[in-house]
Design an enzyme around this catalytic site. Structure first.
Site, mmCIF file in Angstrom:
data_model
loop_
_atom_site.group_PDB
_atom_site.id
_atom_site.type_symbol
_atom_site.label_atom_id
_atom_site.label_comp_id
_atom_site.label_asym_id
_atom_site.label_seq_id
_atom_site.Cartn_x
_atom_site.Cartn_y
_atom_site.Cartn_z
ATOM 1 C CG LEU A 5 -1.906 1.135 1.356
ATOM 2 C CD1 LEU A 5 -2.914 1.084 0.216
ATOM 3 C CD2 LEU A 5 -2.617 1.076 2.703
ATOM 4 C CD GLU A 181 16.253 -4.148 -11.511
ATOM 5 O OE1 GLU A 181 15.422 -3.808 -10.647
ATOM 6 O OE2 GLU A 181 15.945 -4.333 -12.717
ATOM 7 C CB VAL A 243 7.069 6.070 -7.451
ATOM 8 C CG1 VAL A 243 6.529 4.739 -6.931
ATOM 9 C CG2 VAL A 243 7.935 6.731 -6.400
ATOM 10 C CG ASP A 247 6.328 -1.081 -11.871
ATOM 11 O OD1 ASP A 247 7.178 -1.975 -12.031
ATOM 12 O OD2 ASP A 247 6.083 -0.564 -10.771
#
Length: 310
Positions: A5, A181, A243, A247
């Protein structure tokens, strides 16, 4: 596997020791896979989100996902779903992101997750596995997901880091690491594009993935296949929040694949989605019209470089 959340708020100035009074708070459903599902839904592709949920935080998270129109497949766990906290410091313009580890999962809970993935894979065009692994998860959990997808004949798109990435050995259709990564995975600094391409090609040659898309932040993206590498520039915009931008890139890319587009066009849609996401607060979704505006500009420019690898 490790949703959150997400709470985002503004502060006039972030200072040590003193109480930081925050305002303008907003709550969003977060976690890589959930974000991808929500962002793809905005672009007109029906999506289902498989995620763990526990406690009152998990109940609120599931409610937010359902409100977005995404079909939910929540897996109840004994632990409590984590919260993440982002503070925008207005004085400096910096963003501070506080990320909790998340609840520990036992073997039975992980088995339930894999069974849920197998169930949705029966009707899926693509499976996206995205985000960190929670404490207690098997280091090769995403390899198990890859095996489930292979058995179902569904291409897997994977976006993860750390042990979740290094323990994957095969079965990924498209791997989307960030440059950080990819560095962690290769154990090298990868200071040049040639070195970055080489590291991505090593993953392809080892059979880990068929294609690697490296997100480079403000420097765009690098697509590496078995025969060529393609460098895509970023779109310069004033960012509200970083943020969820990665995605959003995965969501746009996957939407393009579902539509049957070629990889180059899919990556352009991914960059357009990430650009639109940079201009929204927290992990809130972008507007489809904004994504289409950036995509049209990228398609018209076609300023990317292609290099043959063989």
């Amino acid at each position: 596997m490790n949703p959150a959340l997400d709470l985002t708020a503004d502060a006039d100035e972030v200072r040590p020791t003193e109480k930081i009074r925050c305002h303008g708070e907003r709550y969003d459903a977060g976690g890589g896979g959930i974000n991808v599902a929500r962002f793809a839904q905005v672009l007109g592709v029906p999506s289902a989100a498989v995620f763990t949920t526990g406690g009152s935080t998990g109940a609120r998270l599931a409610g937010l996902v359902a409100t977005s129109g995404v079909r939910c497949t929540p897996i109840g766990i004994r632990g409590t779903t984590r919260e993440n906290f982002t503070v925008n410091d207005r004085a400096s313009g910096k963003q501070f992101r506080f990320v909790l580890a998340g609840p520990s999962l036992d073997d039975d809970e992980q088995t339930q997750c894999l069974a849920a993935v197998a169930q949705v894979a029966a009707s899926a065009r693509y499976i996206v596995a995205s985000g960190s692994l929670p404490p207690g998860a098997s280091p090769d959990f995403y390899q198990q997901v890859a095996d489930v997808c292979a058995a179902a004949g569904v291409p897997l798109i994977l976006d993860t880091s750390g042990g979740g990435l290094t323990h994957v050995t095969s079965g990924v259709f498209l791997l989307k690491p960030s440059l950080r990564e990819l560095r962690e995975c290769s154990g090298r600094t990868l200071g040049t594009e040639v070195e970055q391409v080489q590291a991505a090609r090593e993953l392809i040659d080892r059979g880990v993935a068929q294609t690697v898309l490296v997100s480079l932040g403000a420097h765009g993206a690098l697509l590496v296949t078995a025969s060529e590498s393609i460098r895509f520039p970023a779109v310069r915009v004033a960012a509200v929040s970083g943020v969820g931008a990665g995605d959003a890139m995965v969501a746009g890319l996957t939407v393009g694949l579902v539509r049957g587009w070629g990889l180059t066009r899919c990556v352009q849609l991914g960059i357009a989605a990430a650009t639109a996401k940079l201009q929204t607060p927290g992990t809130s979704a972008y507007e489809s019209a904004e994504v289409q505006r950036y995509f049209a500009a990228l398609s018209a420019e076609r300023e990317f470089s292609i290099r043959n690898l063989r």
